[in-house]
Design a protein around this motif. Sequence first.
Motif, PDB file in Angstrom:
ATOM      1  N   LEU A  49       0.825  -1.210   0.000  1.00  6.62           N
ATOM      2  CA  LEU A  49       0.000   0.000   0.000  1.00  6.62           C
ATOM      3  C   LEU A  49       0.858   1.258   0.000  1.00  6.62           C
ATOM      4  O   LEU A  49       0.413   2.313  -0.481  1.00  6.62           O
ATOM      5  N   ALA A  50       2.073   1.163   0.506  1.00  5.19           N
ATOM      6  CA  ALA A  50       2.972   2.319   0.501  1.00  5.19           C
ATOM      7  C   ALA A  50       3.386   2.697  -0.912  1.00  5.19           C
ATOM      8  O   ALA A  50       3.850   3.820  -1.152  1.00  5.19           O
ATOM      9  N   GLY A  51       3.219   1.776  -1.850  1.00  7.46           N
ATOM     10  CA  GLY A  51       3.554   2.057  -3.239  1.00  7.46           C
ATOM     11  C   GLY A  51       2.410   2.649  -4.032  1.00  7.46           C
ATOM     12  O   GLY A  51       2.529   2.818  -5.251  1.00  7.46           O
ATOM     13  N   MET A  52       1.302   2.976  -3.347  1.00  5.10           N
ATOM     14  CA  MET A  52       0.125   3.508  -4.038  1.00  5.10           C
ATOM     15  C   MET A  52      -0.303   4.831  -3.428  1.00  5.10           C
ATOM     16  O   MET A  52      -0.130   5.073  -2.236  1.00  5.10           O
ATOM     17  N   ASP A  53      -0.853   5.686  -4.277  1.00  4.88           N
ATOM     18  CA  ASP A  53      -1.618   6.848  -3.804  1.00  4.88           C
ATOM     19  C   ASP A  53      -3.073   6.391  -3.838  1.00  4.88           C
ATOM     20  O   ASP A  53      -3.752   6.489  -4.853  1.00  4.88           O
ATOM     21  N   LEU A  54      -3.537   5.873  -2.703  1.00  2.00           N
ATOM     22  CA  LEU A  54      -4.815   5.160  -2.680  1.00  2.00           C
ATOM     23  C   LEU A  54      -5.990   6.083  -2.987  1.00  2.00           C
ATOM     24  O   LEU A  54      -6.979   5.655  -3.589  1.00  2.00           O
ATOM     25  N   LYS A  55      -5.898   7.339  -2.610  1.00  5.20           N
ATOM     26  CA  LYS A  55      -7.013   8.261  -2.880  1.00  5.20           C
ATOM     27  C   LYS A  55      -7.178   8.461  -4.383  1.00  5.20           C
ATOM     28  O   LYS A  55      -8.294   8.382  -4.916  1.00  5.20           O
ATOM     29  N   SER A  56      -6.076   8.720  -5.080  1.00  2.00           N
ATOM     30  CA  SER A  56      -6.149   8.876  -6.533  1.00  2.00           C
ATOM     31  C   SER A  56      -6.572   7.571  -7.190  1.00  2.00           C
ATOM     32  O   SER A  56      -7.356   7.567  -8.143  1.00  2.00           O
ATOM     33  N   PHE A  57      -6.055   6.450  -6.681  1.00  2.00           N
ATOM     34  CA  PHE A  57      -6.398   5.148  -7.232  1.00  2.00           C
ATOM     35  C   PHE A  57      -7.897   4.899  -7.100  1.00  2.00           C
ATOM     36  O   PHE A  57      -8.541   4.384  -8.025  1.00  2.00           O
ATOM     37  N   ALA A  58      -8.478   5.256  -5.946  1.00  2.00           N
ATOM     38  CA  ALA A  58      -9.912   5.052  -5.724  1.00  2.00           C
ATOM     39  C   ALA A  58     -10.741   5.919  -6.665  1.00  2.00           C
ATOM     40  O   ALA A  58     -11.731   5.453  -7.248  1.00  2.00           O
ATOM     41  N   ASN A  59     -10.347   7.181  -6.833  1.00  2.00           N
ATOM     42  CA  ASN A  59     -11.079   8.067  -7.734  1.00  2.00           C
ATOM     43  C   ASN A  59     -11.049   7.540  -9.166  1.00  2.00           C
ATOM     44  O   ASN A  59     -12.058   7.549  -9.875  1.00  2.00           O
ATOM     45  N   ASN A  60      -9.888   7.061  -9.590  1.00  2.00           N
ATOM     46  CA  ASN A  60      -9.777   6.528 -10.952  1.00  2.00           C
ATOM     47  C   ASN A  60     -10.510   5.200 -11.091  1.00  2.00           C
ATOM     48  O   ASN A  60     -10.997   4.871 -12.181  1.00  2.00           O
ATOM     49  N   ASP A  61     -10.609   4.435 -10.013  1.00  2.00           N
ATOM     50  CA  ASP A  61     -11.346   3.177 -10.068  1.00  2.00           C
ATOM     51  C   ASP A  61     -12.837   3.441 -10.268  1.00  2.00           C
ATOM     52  O   ASP A  61     -13.524   2.687 -10.968  1.00  2.00           O
ATOM     53  N   ILE A  62     -13.332   4.503  -9.662  1.00  2.00           N
ATOM     54  CA  ILE A  62     -14.737   4.880  -9.863  1.00  2.00           C
ATOM     55  C   ILE A  62     -14.962   5.296 -11.311  1.00  2.00           C
ATOM     56  O   ILE A  62     -15.990   4.969 -11.917  1.00  2.00           O
ATOM     57  N   LYS A  63     -13.992   5.996 -11.895  1.00  2.00           N
ATOM     58  CA  LYS A  63     -14.105   6.368 -13.307  1.00  2.00           C
ATOM     59  C   LYS A  63     -14.136   5.122 -14.190  1.00  2.00           C
ATOM     60  O   LYS A  63     -14.861   5.084 -15.191  1.00  2.00           O
ATOM     61  N   ASN A  64     -13.361   4.102 -13.814  1.00  2.00           N
ATOM     62  CA  ASN A  64     -13.394   2.852 -14.572  1.00  2.00           C
ATOM     63  C   ASN A  64     -14.785   2.228 -14.532  1.00  2.00           C
ATOM     64  O   ASN A  64     -15.262   1.671 -15.522  1.00  2.00           O
ATOM     65  N   MET A  65     -15.442   2.323 -13.375  1.00  2.01           N
ATOM     66  CA  MET A  65     -16.780   1.753 -13.239  1.00  2.01           C
ATOM     67  C   MET A  65     -17.756   2.434 -14.178  1.00  2.01           C
ATOM     68  O   MET A  65     -18.598   1.781 -14.801  1.00  2.01           O
ATOM     69  N   THR A  66     -17.667   3.747 -14.313  1.00  5.32           N
ATOM     70  CA  THR A  66     -18.592   4.466 -15.182  1.00  5.32           C
ATOM     71  C   THR A  66     -18.360   4.134 -16.647  1.00  5.32           C
ATOM     72  O   THR A  66     -19.271   4.216 -17.462  1.00  5.32           O
ATOM     73  N   LYS A  67     -17.119   3.747 -16.993  1.00  2.01           N
ATOM     74  CA  LYS A  67     -16.817   3.411 -18.387  1.00  2.01           C
ATOM     75  C   LYS A  67     -17.201   1.980 -18.718  1.00  2.01           C
ATOM     76  O   LYS A  67     -17.635   1.684 -19.823  1.00  2.01           O
TER      77      LYS A  67
END
Length: 226
Positions: A49-67
């Motif tokens: 998890l230290a290798g991720m920016d989890l907040k940005s990852f979560a926001n982009n994951d939601i965008k993936n859902m809409t697509k």
Amino acid sequence: MKLSRRPFRYFSVLLVLAALVAACVSSGPQKALNGMAEALKKNDSAAFLAGMDLKSFANNDIKNMTKEEAPLGLLDSLGRSLGIGGMDELLGSIVDMEARLHNHFNRGVSTGELMAQCRQAETPNCPWVPESLNNAKVTEIGSDAAVAQITTPARMTSWLALRKIDGKWLVVGQAVMESTARQYAAGKSAPAAPAAPSEPKPQPAPEKPAPGQDTMAGDNQSVTKI
């Protein structure tokens, strides 16, 4: 007869160049991916998890859902046209995606389930295999953004988006298409919906004449008396 030392000099130069290439490969975005691969091997969820920016990852994951989900895509368009925000804003108020992803990765990495699932996954949304991360094809976009092509043992290919934040390379999103990963790496959001045309302001109604008032008075003023 003296042997020429020139071949040995060339060999030394090649060794130095090889060391420099190896150092470049193991630094930057690839170094971040290697760290996540090592964390997967050791079941170290904190290091992963230290290798991720989890907040940005979560926001982009939601965008993936809409697509990927047609109904969510329709709701996204409807929400933007009505001026109440897209699905990323609507879902963000309903589901704490960041917390869900944290729990998902924390459990999956610590138990080894995530690595095992991604080895056999037949969909391009599970790139978390150590050797696949180590063998990623990284393309840097400027000095602070990069994308990585990941191919798992099941021959499923997907893309990770990385961004340099406070001097450290972090994974900020994943995507099926390279173009989408590039947008995530650059921190670009979905284009805003065009503003709705403004409605014309209603004109005030003409005043009604007072009772008993001659409505023809104005016309009589233009008539010449005989």
